[in-house]
Design an enzyme around this catalytic site. Structure first.
Site, short mmCIF file in Angstrom:
data_model
loop_
_atom_site.label_atom_id
_atom_site.label_comp_id
_atom_site.label_asym_id
_atom_site.label_seq_id
_atom_site.Cartn_x
_atom_site.Cartn_y
_atom_site.Cartn_z
CB CYS A 1 -4.82 -4.02 -3.87
SG CYS A 1 -6.68 -4.74 -3.68
CG HIS B 1 -5.17 -1.95 -8.06
ND1 HIS B 1 -4.29 -3.03 -8.14
CD2 HIS B 1 -6.53 -2.66 -7.74
CE1 HIS B 1 -4.70 -4.00 -7.43
NE2 HIS B 1 -5.98 -3.85 -7.13
CD GLU C 1 -1.69 -1.89 -9.93
OE1 GLU C 1 -2.09 -2.92 -9.79
OE2 GLU C 1 -1.47 -0.67 -8.98
#
Length: 193
Positions: free
Chosen positions: A77, A175, A177
């Site tokens: 990001c 993202h 994650e």
């Protein structure tokens, strides 16, 4: 394997640590130059505002360290955006790893772009076993245009770089994650480089 998440006060650190733990690895959070240099993999996270994030990197000397790292480095990001030449956000000079300038979405679209989107044009082993048009999670108001170092695209009114790659450096606007099984596989691919 020694995995270091660069600690410079950026958000989303815990979710990255948990995602790596789910893959069977431990990651440490550090701003120590030796520790970062000796890592097998380095993750450069980022949630926040570009100019204040760069100020934090400069104050700790990490702005000089990151571009000379030789091991695989993944910017996430804002981390990816700071790896570019500059950002319109706060008129910020970046690290110059990727030869692109980050710009704000036009006023004709709602910002930030929040939510799930498709990635296409996958061109790197970062995306091994990832299908075209897989869904990833994004939250951003600024973007990197398509360029020579684009390794994946997404679209929000027009195509932009969802991921960048050059030598040992990788960046994702999304993202991983927070991108479910697709994101976990992308992180695993990075850790296996």
């Amino acid at each position: 394997m020694k995995i270091v998440i660069i600690n410079y006060g950026a958000g989303n650190i815990q979710s990255i640590k948990f995602a790596i733990k789910r893959l069977g690895h431990e990651a440490i959070l550090s701003d120590n130059v030796e520790e970062i240099l000796n890592a097998d993999k380095v993750i450069f996270p980022g949630v926040g505002e570009a100019s204040s994030a760069m100020d934090k990197l400069r104050s700790s000397g990490l702005d000089a360290l990151i571009p000379i790292l030789k091991q695989p480095v993944l910017g996430i990001c804002l981390g990816m955006q700071l790896m570019c030449n500059k950002s319109e956000e706060g008129n910020t000079k970046g690290l110059g790893i990727f030869d692109l300038d980050v710009v704000k979405f036009p006023e004709s679209v709602k910002v930030p772009q929040i939510g799930w989107n498709e990635i296409t044009g996958l061109q790197s082993n970062l995306f091994s076993d990832i299908a075209e048009k897989s869904h990833i999670y994004l939250v951003h108001s600024y973007y990197a245009p398509i360029g020579d170092e684009t390794i994946a695209e997404s679209e929000y009114a027009f195509p932009y770089s969802a991921a960048l790659g050059k030598d040992n450096f990788y960046g994702t606007q999304f993202h991983p994650e927070k991108s479910s099984d697709v994101g976990a596989k992308i992180l695993q691919n990075f850790l296996e480089m």
